[in-house]
Design a protein around this motif. Structure first.
Motif, short mmCIF file in Angstrom:
data_model
loop_
_atom_site.label_atom_id
_atom_site.label_comp_id
_atom_site.label_asym_id
_atom_site.label_seq_id
_atom_site.Cartn_x
_atom_site.Cartn_y
_atom_site.Cartn_z
N GLY A 128 0.85 -1.19 0.00
CA GLY A 128 0.00 0.00 0.00
C GLY A 128 0.88 1.23 0.00
O GLY A 128 1.75 1.39 0.86
N PHE A 129 0.69 2.12 -0.99
CA PHE A 129 1.45 3.36 -1.10
C PHE A 129 0.54 4.54 -0.78
O PHE A 129 -0.66 4.51 -1.08
CB PHE A 129 2.01 3.53 -2.52
CG PHE A 129 3.07 2.54 -2.90
CD1 PHE A 129 4.41 2.85 -2.74
CD2 PHE A 129 2.73 1.30 -3.41
CE1 PHE A 129 5.40 1.93 -3.10
CE2 PHE A 129 3.70 0.38 -3.75
CZ PHE A 129 5.05 0.69 -3.60
N ASP A 130 1.10 5.58 -0.19
CA ASP A 130 0.34 6.79 0.07
C ASP A 130 1.14 8.01 -0.38
O ASP A 130 2.16 8.34 0.22
CB ASP A 130 -0.01 6.91 1.55
CG ASP A 130 -0.80 8.18 1.86
OD1 ASP A 130 -1.52 8.66 0.95
OD2 ASP A 130 -0.71 8.69 2.99
N PHE A 131 0.66 8.66 -1.45
CA PHE A 131 1.27 9.89 -1.95
C PHE A 131 0.60 11.06 -1.24
O PHE A 131 -0.37 11.64 -1.73
CB PHE A 131 1.07 10.00 -3.47
CG PHE A 131 1.92 9.05 -4.27
CD1 PHE A 131 2.99 9.52 -5.03
CD2 PHE A 131 1.66 7.69 -4.28
CE1 PHE A 131 3.77 8.65 -5.79
CE2 PHE A 131 2.43 6.81 -5.03
CZ PHE A 131 3.50 7.29 -5.79
N SER A 132 1.09 11.38 -0.05
CA SER A 132 0.46 12.42 0.75
C SER A 132 1.12 13.76 0.46
O SER A 132 1.96 13.90 -0.43
CB SER A 132 0.55 12.07 2.24
OG SER A 132 1.90 12.05 2.66
N THR A 133 0.76 14.78 1.23
CA THR A 133 1.24 16.13 0.94
C THR A 133 2.74 16.28 1.17
O THR A 133 3.45 16.87 0.36
CB THR A 133 0.49 17.15 1.83
OG1 THR A 133 -0.91 16.93 1.70
CG2 THR A 133 0.83 18.56 1.41
N GLN A 134 3.25 15.72 2.27
CA GLN A 134 4.64 15.95 2.65
C GLN A 134 5.56 14.78 2.41
O GLN A 134 6.78 14.94 2.50
CB GLN A 134 4.70 16.34 4.13
CG GLN A 134 3.90 17.58 4.45
CD GLN A 134 4.12 18.05 5.89
OE1 GLN A 134 5.25 18.23 6.33
NE2 GLN A 134 3.04 18.24 6.62
N GLN A 135 5.00 13.61 2.11
CA GLN A 135 5.86 12.45 1.95
C GLN A 135 5.16 11.36 1.14
O GLN A 135 3.94 11.38 0.96
CB GLN A 135 6.24 11.90 3.33
CG GLN A 135 5.06 11.46 4.16
CD GLN A 135 5.45 10.99 5.55
OE1 GLN A 135 6.44 10.29 5.73
NE2 GLN A 135 4.69 11.38 6.56
N LEU A 136 5.97 10.43 0.67
CA LEU A 136 5.47 9.19 0.07
C LEU A 136 5.77 8.07 1.05
O LEU A 136 6.90 7.93 1.53
CB LEU A 136 6.17 8.93 -1.26
CG LEU A 136 5.96 7.54 -1.89
CD1 LEU A 136 4.49 7.27 -2.16
CD2 LEU A 136 6.77 7.40 -3.17
N LYS A 137 4.76 7.27 1.37
CA LYS A 137 4.92 6.19 2.33
C LYS A 137 4.51 4.87 1.68
O LYS A 137 3.70 4.84 0.75
CB LYS A 137 4.03 6.43 3.56
CG LYS A 137 4.41 7.65 4.36
CD LYS A 137 3.33 8.06 5.35
CE LYS A 137 2.18 8.73 4.64
NZ LYS A 137 1.18 9.32 5.57
N VAL A 138 5.10 3.79 2.19
CA VAL A 138 4.72 2.46 1.73
C VAL A 138 4.64 1.53 2.94
O VAL A 138 5.43 1.64 3.88
CB VAL A 138 5.71 1.89 0.70
CG1 VAL A 138 7.12 1.72 1.28
CG2 VAL A 138 5.21 0.58 0.11
N VAL A 139 3.64 0.66 2.93
CA VAL A 139 3.50 -0.38 3.93
C VAL A 139 3.29 -1.70 3.20
O VAL A 139 2.52 -1.76 2.23
CB VAL A 139 2.30 -0.10 4.87
CG1 VAL A 139 1.97 -1.33 5.71
CG2 VAL A 139 2.59 1.08 5.78
N ALA A 140 3.98 -2.75 3.64
CA ALA A 140 3.76 -4.09 3.10
C ALA A 140 3.11 -4.93 4.19
O ALA A 140 3.55 -4.92 5.34
CB ALA A 140 5.08 -4.72 2.67
N VAL A 141 2.04 -5.64 3.83
CA VAL A 141 1.38 -6.56 4.76
C VAL A 141 1.39 -7.96 4.15
O VAL A 141 1.49 -8.13 2.93
CB VAL A 141 -0.07 -6.14 5.06
CG1 VAL A 141 -0.10 -4.77 5.73
CG2 VAL A 141 -0.94 -6.14 3.81
N ASP A 142 1.29 -8.97 5.03
CA ASP A 142 1.18 -10.33 4.53
C ASP A 142 -0.30 -10.72 4.45
O ASP A 142 -1.19 -9.89 4.68
CB ASP A 142 1.98 -11.31 5.39
CG ASP A 142 1.49 -11.38 6.84
OD1 ASP A 142 0.33 -11.01 7.11
OD2 ASP A 142 2.27 -11.83 7.70
N GLY A 143 -0.56 -11.96 4.13
CA GLY A 143 -1.94 -12.41 3.95
C GLY A 143 -2.75 -12.40 5.22
O GLY A 143 -3.99 -12.50 5.17
N ASN A 144 -2.09 -12.27 6.38
CA ASN A 144 -2.79 -12.16 7.66
C ASN A 144 -2.94 -10.71 8.11
O ASN A 144 -3.31 -10.45 9.25
CB ASN A 144 -2.06 -12.96 8.73
CG ASN A 144 -2.12 -14.45 8.46
OD1 ASN A 144 -3.10 -14.95 7.94
ND2 ASN A 144 -1.04 -15.16 8.80
#
Length: 556
Positions: free
Chosen positions: A11-27
């Motif tokens: 999941g990526f988030d192109f927000s106002t001040q930064q770009l963030k990414v989070v990876a999750v597994d199937g759980n």
């Protein structure tokens, strides 16, 4: 056969001040996260807080190539950290709502032919008709808003169609301004994307469709038919529909990842790209709300999220299509006078101490003996008004007096409930009464008032990057074609020990509850009963709202 934890979802988030990414597994467990700060890590673009504020102080933009280069940088960080891209089954993302990107004619072919030996920002340098994108902070389109409302039939009519009255930051009005002020750039535009669909295009290798949920924040889409609204398009710019493209539902699989990313980073060839959405819808997904739930963020500005089935658009607040459940909707209400106002009253009435503030709140009875106040230090968004107005139980305007702390807290929370109900929110009668389990006295007291006002238990969980997380969940949902990934959740309050409050994440009902509805004679029936109509008459506005009967007599 691969287990659920063998696969990753990004999941990526192109927000106002930064770009963030989070990876999750199937759980749904977080396995990796990273970020790129625009100001500090990409200083060549000269932004402050991720934006350029122009000389008129109204126009606010962000460089498109900064977002592109940030994606290069964050994927490079992940690669250098040893992240295993080959395990990614699907990805999705979000972008700051309302911002728009203008792709130059011919750029779709450039996206299809990306060379994996070069960075994205090198390959797309000449790909944008407008180099600085208008973003949600922009308020320079008042003229366009007025024209849209006049053309369509008034502010309420625009809200009835699009879910919101005409707002300066909304995309349609930004497009109208560009068409009028820079017609040559509009003519050179092949596709107009939201920040979310722009980001999806970078992964897809072709123009990505705008999703229903983020499309709801443009003043261009009919939120009920989920089609572009002809009357709004015609009032905005010519040949606009062909530049916007088709709409898709928010969990739609747009296609497979571009070969560019497969070769450059080692993603699998069958990695799916699930529609990207706005950051607010992404947060609703990340908090895993369901029908009857409400999320409250108390920060510099306060925000209320609602999951609703039967929306009633008004000229205050916003209705968006729900990002995880197609038949449902989400409502968003913003309040400008948040923590700064609470801090002002704390400094004035409690000597700057939250402990004293909480002690006074604790010793003042529920309903505050009928005393209540409106505290709009700055021009408020919901409703559009300014000033401080205090009333006693006889609806008489009074000066500051004992009970101001509870007058502030109850007044702010009552306003949130009233506006939520106006937009279609309904208290769920099956909500259980769960006991208080908060440790912080200051936090628990604020939470207790919120619980009493809404007649609902309050749950708290501190979690960062809810938009990112929600898009990771949506990627899994799109990949596996599963129903909405919701748990039994209810009212949510975010807490921050410094300024008081921040974003928060929903907790499953099986977990401990922060607090439940206060017992006592004022609350003999915790289920919503009779509402009392109260009318405000002040020098600046007239306002009519309803309150729970156990707060009678109150004046707001």
């Amino acid at each position: 056969m691969a287990t659920s934890t063998d696969s990753f979802y990004l999941g990526f988030d192109f927000s106002t001040q930064q770009l963030k990414v989070v990876a999750v597994d199937g759980n749904l467990s977080v396995v990796h996260q990273d970020s790129v700060q625009f100001d500090s890590e990409l200083p060549e673009f000269g932004t402050q807080g991720g934006v350029h504020i122009h000389a008129d102080s109204l126009t606010v933009t962000s460089p498109v190539l900064m977002w592109v280069k940030a994606l290069d940088l964050i994927l490079g960080k992940m690669k250098n950290a040893g992240f295993d891209f080959s395990r990614v089954k699907a990805l999705s993302g979000s972008g700051q709502q309302h911002g728009s990107v203008y792709w130059r004619k011919g750029t779709n072919q450039v996206l299809r032919d990306l060379h994996p030996g070069k960075s994205l920002h090198e390959l797309l340098k000449g790909g944008f008709a407008v180099s600085d994108s208008p973003v949600w902070m922009d308020s320079s389109t008042t003229e366009q808003c007025q024209y849209l409302e006049t053309a369509v039939g008034g502010a309420q009519r625009v809200a009835d169609i699009t879910g919101s009255r005409a707002y300066e930051r909304f995309t349609g009005n930004q497009i109208a301004k560009i068409y009028k002020a820079q017609p040559e750039k509009y003519e050179d535009t092949e596709r107009i994307s939201l920040v979310s669909s722009f980001a999806a295009s970078l992964f897809l290798g072709s123009y990505a469709a705008i999703d229903y949920s983020d499309g709801s924040g443009m003043n261009l889409m009919d939120i009920f038919s989920k089609q572009w609204a002809d009357s709004c398009l015609e009032a905005t710019a010519p040949h606009l529909e062909e530049r916007l493209g088709a709409l898709v539902h928010s969990s739609a699989v747009l296609g497979l990842l571009s070969p560019y990313h497969v070769t450059r980073y080692g993603f699998p060839e069958d990695c799916k790209v699930v529609a990207f959405t706005g950051d607010n819808p992404g947060s609703l997904a990340g908090m895993r709300l369901q029908e009857g739930d409400i999320a409250v963020s108390l920060g510099t500005s306060d925000t209320v999220f609602l999951w609703i089935k039967e929306p009633r658009p008004t000229v205050e607040g916003h209705i968006f299509c729900n990002p995880v459940d197609r038949p449902s909707y989400m409502a968003l209400i913003c309040y400008k006078n948040g923590s700064l106002t609470r801090e002002r009253i704390r400094n004035k009435c409690a000597g700057g101490s939250w402990e004293v503030f909480s002690s006074v709140l604790r010793t003042t009875p529920i309903g505050n003996d009928g005393n209540i106040g409106i505290y709009f230090d700055a021009m408020e968004i919901t409703p559009s008004a300014v000033g401080v107005h205090r009333f006693d139980k006889d609806n008489t305007k009074v000066s500051a007096k004992t009970g101001e702390i509870r007058a502030l807290v109850e007044g702010q929370f009552l306003a949130k409930r009233v506006h939520a109900e106006k937009l279609g929110y309904k208290i769920s009668e099956w909500m259980p009464n769960i006991s208080n389990n908060m440790q912080s006295h200051s936090s628990s007291l604020h939470t207790q008032v919120l619980s009493d006002v809404f007649d609902a238990p309050v749950y708290t969980i501190d979690v960062a990057n809810s938009a990112c997380l929600g898009c990771g969940y949506r990627a899994l949902q799109g990949d596996t074609n599963t129903p909405a990934l919701n748990h039994q959740l209810i009212l949510v309050l975010g807490l921050n020990h410094n300024s008081g409050f921040s974003w928060c994440y929903c907790r499953a009902r099986t977990k401990d509850c922060a607090c439940s509805i206060s017992p006592g004679p004022e609350l003999k029936n915790p289920v919503i009963g009779t509402l009392v109509e109260i009318h405000i008459q002040s020098d600046s506005y007239c306002y009519s709202i309803s309150f729970p009967a156990y707060f009678v007599p109150v004046v707001y």
